[in-house]
Design an enzyme around this catalytic site. Structure first.
Site, PDB file in Angstrom:
ATOM      1  N   LYS A  35       8.524 -55.643 -59.606  1.00 47.12           N
ATOM      2  CA  LYS A  35       8.365 -56.973 -59.010  1.00 47.12           C
ATOM      3  C   LYS A  35       6.961 -57.466 -59.344  1.00 47.12           C
ATOM      4  O   LYS A  35       5.965 -56.910 -58.888  1.00 47.12           O
ATOM      5  CB  LYS A  35       8.570 -56.888 -57.502  1.00 47.12           C
ATOM      6  N   GLU A  55       8.408 -64.987 -64.039  1.00 46.26           N
ATOM      7  CA  GLU A  55       7.207 -64.999 -63.206  1.00 46.26           C
ATOM      8  C   GLU A  55       5.980 -65.229 -64.082  1.00 46.26           C
ATOM      9  O   GLU A  55       5.851 -64.606 -65.136  1.00 46.26           O
ATOM     10  CB  GLU A  55       7.123 -63.625 -62.515  1.00 46.26           C
TER      11      GLU A  55
HETATM   12  S1  IVH Z   1      14.867 -61.316 -59.924  1.00 44.10           S
HETATM   13  C1  IVH Z   1      17.215 -64.266 -56.613  1.00 44.10           C
HETATM   14  N1  IVH Z   1      12.947 -59.908 -60.928  1.00 44.10           N
HETATM   15  O1  IVH Z   1      10.276 -62.213 -56.547  1.00 44.10           O
HETATM   16  C2  IVH Z   1      15.913 -64.068 -57.260  1.00 44.10           C
HETATM   17  N2  IVH Z   1      12.368 -61.536 -59.310  1.00 44.10           N
HETATM   18  O2  IVH Z   1      11.098 -62.249 -53.698  1.00 44.10           O
HETATM   19  C3  IVH Z   1      16.055 -62.972 -58.246  1.00 44.10           C
HETATM   20  N3  IVH Z   1       9.972 -61.661 -58.837  1.00 44.10           N
HETATM   21  O3  IVH Z   1      11.749 -65.362 -56.435  1.00 44.10           O
HETATM   22  C4  IVH Z   1      14.801 -62.737 -58.888  1.00 44.10           C
HETATM   23  N4  IVH Z   1       9.357 -60.100 -60.231  1.00 44.10           N
HETATM   24  O4  IVH Z   1       9.848 -64.997 -58.135  1.00 44.10           O
HETATM   25  C5  IVH Z   1      13.266 -60.882 -60.077  1.00 44.10           C
HETATM   26  N5  IVH Z   1      11.378 -58.575 -61.934  1.00 44.10           N
HETATM   27  C6  IVH Z   1      11.660 -59.555 -61.084  1.00 44.10           C
HETATM   28  C7  IVH Z   1      10.689 -60.212 -60.326  1.00 44.10           C
HETATM   29  C8  IVH Z   1      11.087 -61.199 -59.437  1.00 44.10           C
HETATM   30  C9  IVH Z   1       8.951 -60.980 -59.337  1.00 44.10           C
HETATM   31  C10 IVH Z   1       9.862 -62.701 -57.794  1.00 44.10           C
HETATM   32  C11 IVH Z   1      10.695 -63.914 -58.052  1.00 44.10           C
HETATM   33  C12 IVH Z   1      11.569 -64.057 -56.838  1.00 44.10           C
HETATM   34  C13 IVH Z   1      10.817 -63.275 -55.830  1.00 44.10           C
HETATM   35  C14 IVH Z   1      11.755 -62.786 -54.771  1.00 44.10           C
END
Ligand code: IVH
Length: 667
Positions: free
Chosen positions: A116, A176
């Site tokens: 993340k 991101e």
């Molecule tokens: S998948 C439904 N993958 O975390 C959203 N999100 O708390 C699915 N984020 O809004 C997102 N790294 O901005 C995904 N490897 C990653 C990510 C990621 C950071 C952020 C993204 C999302 C938030 C959710």
């Protein structure tokens, strides 16, 4: 060169430079020196200047920053940009897996996991493979169009790498934007040297940069885009295929993505990176785990703002040790005296922490925290850092107990406890300078009147120069007066005057909240506006009237009742009126199709915020309430409904409906 050969040359240059850009920013490789690439870019720019018809939207010259923007256009996302539910323990992951496997009829699922990234979410829209728009997430439905800024990011392809027929129509990439830790530290040092404001952490810097109006400044800050989602017909059978496709389209992914069949292996992988996260170039706060099969992921649906088929596993809050240099007492809007520890700066969860809250006097005593102590401090996400405990073992004898002051450090008034059993000491002086400043900051804050440009420093400058004494004075400020302050130049002064003027007719709930009445939070303000319809009615309400509002008890009612009867508040409201600040009255629509019906919404509604739903209900003549009471007709269940709410609904004969039934009533 004739026109035809110029066109050919331009096309070749475009491809060569874009290829260099891709290798450099996505693959971390170099196909030629930066100087050589610059020279080619220069040649292309000259060719394009001679033959403007040769400029294409994917030309690398289009990334060269242009004019300073006036603001950002709002843009609607094609599908909502969702967030994720957080989990903190291994057992939470296991419970989630169990739950969704059951929902999928006992099917064993495969999982896809990626680190993340701690940055800001962004959407890139491509038409026939060419980048046409870059937007921030905003409120998940509507974001800001930041295309010119996004184009300056090297790892954002201007043209996707795939055959044209494959990319026909619209392709959306989500991901991101981050800034690497090293670049962050360097930039912050430069800012500090120039005497400018430094950023608390890389995420703030990345987010602050993307919303800069000057693309030249954005281009000077090395941001990186990591992709994690692809929305295009026919691409998406599983999340790992999505990532493979993203890479072949020329995008950068974190490189830590992986498929797991076994949850145990997944948990081990996440733990390994917890231990090694320092080594990463960027900040992370956990791992994203998704059901790998996209169809199953879709079938699992969305609850509130988050998909059921994914969770974010959050790494534990970061702790560190440092020394307390001093303790001071900070006075809040309502007079609360909060002890704050000044620390030797320590790096926690990616930001430098130099202050931490000690909550209140009894906390200091209970924990026996002394000035000079080495302490454990903790920072979790956006929460204010806190002192956890002192390491008494490390005391040398020079540590000093903190004597909580008997008087307000700002105005000298004796601190009192409003109630005997309360832990918090308060300054009872309404005109205490610290309280006045906080009150005005609260008035202008985003959740209240939302007036830009009234942070702590500017409010203090206005107070120090005696241009204002209370929030109403903001409305009599002139451009000349603001300009006379050292902190303001022509543009910033005009901006402030304009943003104040724009907020002369606020909505009633926002205005009530902005007044800063003790015990009146944003939701209570909405309930009060709903019930009393105008500020005048509210100011005349008796204690009994106030107690009739669902969710308002004696303490809150009394606080509101007293506030409207204190001389200085009466004078403040008169001043607002004289200056033409008039909150909108809530008009009950009569004859609407929902007349006589009242609604409570629990959880959230897909595709609509609670405020939007409330507005729509009111427009149709219905009433929106914050909790179920005697007269509530409908309880709208967005997600599961808690036991106590169910009982109440049963007691009052309230019908429980789901979001689809609500949408039907609102249509
Ligand atoms: S998948 C439904 N993958 O975390 C959203 N999100 O708390 C699915 N984020 O809004 C997102 N790294 O901005 C995904 N490897 C990653 C990510 C990621 C950071 C952020 C993204 C999302 C938030 C959710």
């Amino acid at each position: 060169m004739n026109k035809q050969s110029s066109a050919k040359r331009a096309e070749k240059l475009r491809e060569l430079i874009n290829d260099y850009r891709y290798h450099y920013h996505v693959l971390d490789e170099s196909t030629m020196s930066e100087a050589a690439a610059d020279s080619l870019k220069h040649e292309l720019a000259e060719l394009e200047a001679e033959h403007p018809e040769l400029v294409t939207p994917d030309s690398p010259t289009q990334t060269i920053p242009g004019e300073v923007a006036k603001g950002f256009k709002k843009v609607q996302h094609a599908t909502r940009m969702l967030s994720l539910n957080d989990v903190f323990e291994r057992s939470d992951i296991e419970a989630w897996v169990k739950r969704i496997e059951k929902l999928m009829g006992g099917k064993e699922l495969e999982f896809f996991s990626d680190i993340k990234l701690d940055g800001l979410a962004c959407s890139l829209v491509y038409e026939d493979g060419i980048l046409v728009r870059g937007a921030t997430r905003g409120d998940s439905f509507v974001g800001e169009d930041v295309t010119s800024n996004i184009k300056t990011i090297g790892s954002v392809p201007l043209k996707l790498k795939a055959p044209e027929e494959f990319l026909k129509g619209r392709t959306e990439v989500r991901g991101e934007i981050v800034i690497f830790k090293e670049a962050f530290n360097k930039l912050n040092k430069d800012l500090e040297k120039r005497g400018e404001k430094v950023y608390a952490n890389p995420r703030n810097l990345a987010a602050g940069t993307i919303r800069q109006l000057d693309p030249k400044l954005v281009a000077s800050r090395p941001l990186t885009f990591f992709a994690y989602d692809l929305i295009h017909d026919g691409f998406d059978t599983s999340h790992d295929k999505v990532y493979k496709n993203l890479k072949s389209l020329g995008l950068r992914t974190s490189g830590l993505e992986q498929v797991f069949k076994d949850v145990d292996d997944l948990e081990k992988y996440i733990e390994v990176w917890n231990q090694k996260r320092e080594e990463l170039k960027f900040n992370t706060d956990g791992f994203v785990i998704k059901v790998n099969d996209r169809e199953a992921y879709r079938d699992l649906g969305v609850v509130g703002k988050a998909p059921r088929g994914a969770v974010a596993f959050k790494y534990p809050a970061e702790q560190g040790t440092t020394k307390i240099k001093d303790i001071f007492v900070s006075i809040g809007r309502t007079g609360a005296a909060t002890p704050v520890a000044i620390l030797e700066p320590v790096n926690l969860a990616g930001s430098t922490v130099s202050m931490a809250t000690l909550h209140n006097a009894s906390e200091i005593e209970r924990k026996d925290v002394r000035v000079g102590d080495t302490v454990i401090v903790e920072k979790a996400g956006d929460i204010i850092p806190a002192v956890i405990r002192s390491l008494v073992e490390l005391r040398t004898g020079v540590e000093k107990k903190f004597a909580f002051p008997a008087k307000c450090p700002e105005c000298g008034t004796k601190l009192i406890k409003f109630k005997e059993d309360e832990a918090v000491w308060r300054c009872p002086n309404n005109s205490c300078p610290a309280r006045v400043s906080r009150r005005i900051q609260h008035f202008a804050s985003r959740a209240a009147m939302d007036i830009d440009g009234l942070g702590e420093k500017n409010v203090e400058a206005l107070l120090d120069s005696e241009l204002i004494k209370d929030p109403a004075d903001l409305y009599s400020l002139t451009f000349k007066q603001v300009l006379s302050l050292e902190r303001f130049a022509e543009i910033s002064a005009q901006k402030l005057i304009d943003s104040i003027a724009r907020k002369k007719q606020p909505t009633l709930p926002k205005f009530i909240f902005a007044l800063g009445i003790r015990q009146v939070g944003a939701q209570t303000a909405i309930d009060l506006a709903e019930k009393f319809k105008s500020l005048e009615n509210l100011s005349l309400a008796s204690l009994e009237d106030l107690l009739e509002v669902e969710g308002i008890g004696e303490v809150v009612a009394e606080s509101i009742f007293t506030w409207f009867r204190e001389l200085e508040n009466i004078e403040l409201l008169d001043k607002f009126k004289e200056l033409g600040v008039q909150p909108e009255e809530v008009n009950q629509v009569s004859g609407g199709k929902l007349e006589g019906l009242s609604f409570v919404i629990t959880g959230s509604i897909t595709g609509m915020s609670r405020e939007e739903a409330a507005d729509r209900i009111r427009e149709l003549g219905g009433t929106f309430q914050s909790s179920v009471g005697k007269g509530t007709t409908y309880l709208v269940a967005g997600g599961s409904v808690g036991e106590s709410k169910l009982k109440k609904a049963e007691k009052f004969g309230t019908r429980i409906i789901d979001e689809n039934e609500l949408l039907e009533l609102l249509s």
